[in-house]
Scaffold this motif. Structure first.
Motif: not given
Length: 490
Positions: A172-188
């Protein structure tokens, strides 16, 4: 989740229709090695244009520069290209080497891409010449490489098994971490691709928090290289930057989650994030024009790396546009003409089909309605997945409707009893961590996954932001997540 102030771009129209990849590999009838080999592919196509690529392999003596020529057979017109000096005279297209990729040793290959317009038909070129020498191009399908598993010290290949995420060994595994925002808005916005550094040191700082997962929000217009996006931040440049960040995340043993955040389609109804038709804000649902092609392209890019997880759409909110909850969930799953939404919607089933149509079996996440905060009917409307590798995604902030244990017990627990549940975003706008402490405890008690929003140096009340510096210095809010992850995984 909301982002820092952003600009709005001008409008453009276009319609993408997913056609897959048409490849012309190079073989001779006798099996002899030709002087050169060219693979020509159409990676995406819409009503007036398409994106293509060529892969050139030199099978003769080494060359210091190269020039590939071929003829468009259907009236196509070249509009732009990359990784070569592209030009067109009449029907003849020429791709000449750049200063950095002119050297082509015996047996070496080089790839280049382009965008062109078409009408009537989009016939595939049938002959190619490299430095004046004909390349044999008998049509025959290329074999698809088998997916590869990561090295022992890399992130695991995850799959849904009952209501758990498990690795190749069944643990069994869990996803535990963070979001790394930027790729959704900088380019547009024409300001770059990522917000802040994404070098190895900045990714290592995430790993130093003992995170094992990084969610990477994306923009479909930038990935597809549409004409309104600055080419420096679009198409191959954008895709390569995403691939590079994914590779860095994996190099530090963390699971990359690539997620579609901002999409095309004009929505000016209840709770509209913007009036722009372009992908400059969160829309209530994905669009049928571009989103299936986006996911087919992303899935083709990562289908041979099953460590990469696909999160279909950030925060659906068809419930704000429709008059009934039933209509909202039907729109969520089936798409089409949804009440209150003026563009044709791509439902979650459409997106699952786009991913699986490429042969990709990667784990898929699908968030519910009400900005992914409502999973009350997720099990009823869950998309069919032929690969059986689908998990539910959920978002929660202290200001959401479902932000207390009573709601979690009544709406989340039944979902988590049947399928894996991942809180793709957790956060609060208090600049403290009392609320996410409650969320993490509830999820810890049930062995579930969660990711903090966001690894960016914004004001903690407007992001909210986990860090004040990309060296990993936490905000007061981020301290709660950092210390908790270190206690769990340290």
């Amino acid at each position: 989740m909301r982002h820092p102030p952003r600009s709005v771009l001008a409008a453009v129209a276009g319609a993408v229709a997913l056609i897959g990849s048409v490849t012309v590999p190079v073989l001779t009838a006798s099996g002899a090695v030709p002087a050169c080999s060219v693979e020509y592919s159409v990676t995406s196509q819409w009503d007036s244009g398409f994106q293509g690529a060529v892969k050139i392999t030199n099978n003769t003596a080494a060359m210091s520069s190269w020039s590939l020529a071929f003829d468009f057979a259907g009236g196509q017109k070249l509009t732009q290209g990359w990784n070569a000096k592209w030009s067109q005279s009449g029907t003849t297209v020429t791709a000449a080497s750049e200063s950095y990729n002119g050297s082509l040793a015996t047996g070496a290959s080089v790839s280049a891409g382009f965008i062109a317009s078409w009408s009537g038909s989009n016939a595939v070129p049938t002959s190619f010449k490299l430095n004046g020498t004909s390349c044999n191009t008998a049509v025959e399908p290329s074999p698809t490489p088998e997916p590869t598993d990561p090295a022992d010290d890399g992130p695991p290949v995850l799959r849904a098994s009952g209501n758990k995420l498990v690795d190749a060994g069944g643990a069994t595994r869990r996803l535990l971490g963070v979001n790394r925002s930027g790729g959704e808005f900088m380019c547009v916005q024409g300001r770059g691709i990522f917000d802040g550094p994404v070098d190895d040191a900045s990714v290592k700082a995430i790993a130093d928090w003992k995170a094992n997962t990084v969610r990477i929000p994306l923009n479909e217009e930038c990935w597809l290289g549409l004409s309104t996006i600055d080419p420096a931040y679009a198409g191959a440049n954008y895709i390569n930057a995403v691939k590079d960040l994914v590779a860095k995340v994996k190099a530090h043993g963390m699971t990359p989650v690539v997620e579609l955040h901002w999409t095309y389609g004009q929505y000016t109804g209840n709770s509209a994030g913007c009036s722009d038709v372009h992908a400059s804000c969160q829309k209530p649902m994905p669009d049928m024009q571009y989103t299936p092609s986006f996911w087919a392209s992303v899935a083709n890019t990562f289908r041979n790396d099953r460590t990469v997880v696909f999160d279909l759409f950030n925060e659906p909110y068809p419930d704000r546009a429709t008059s009934t909850t039933t209509q909202a969930w039907q729109c969520w799953r089936d798409g089409g003409s949804c009440p209150g939404i003026g563009y044709e919607v791509a439902g979650m089933q459409d997106l699952v089909d786009s991913v699986r149509g490429t042969g990709a079996t990667n784990l898929i996440l699908a968030g519910g309605i009400a900005y992914s905060n409502d999973l009350s009917q997720w099990l009823t409307y869950r998309p069919a997945d032929p690969a059986g590798n689908l998990a539910a995604a959920w978002h929660v902030y202290n200001f959401n409707t479902c932000a207390n244990e009573s709601c979690w017990n009544s709406t989340l627990a039944p979902v988590a009893a049947q399928v894996p549940l991942v809180a793709g975003e957790i956060g609060e706008n208090t600049c403290a961590h009392g609320f996410i402490d409650q969320v993490m405890k509830w999820f810890d008690d049930r062995g579930l996954s969660y990711l903090g929003w966001t690894w960016n140096t914004w004001d903690c009340s407007s992001g909210p932001s986990l860090i004040s510096s990309y060296d990993g210095t936490p905000t007061a809010f981020g301290t709660g997540l950092r210390d908790h992850l270190r206690a769990l995984n340290g």
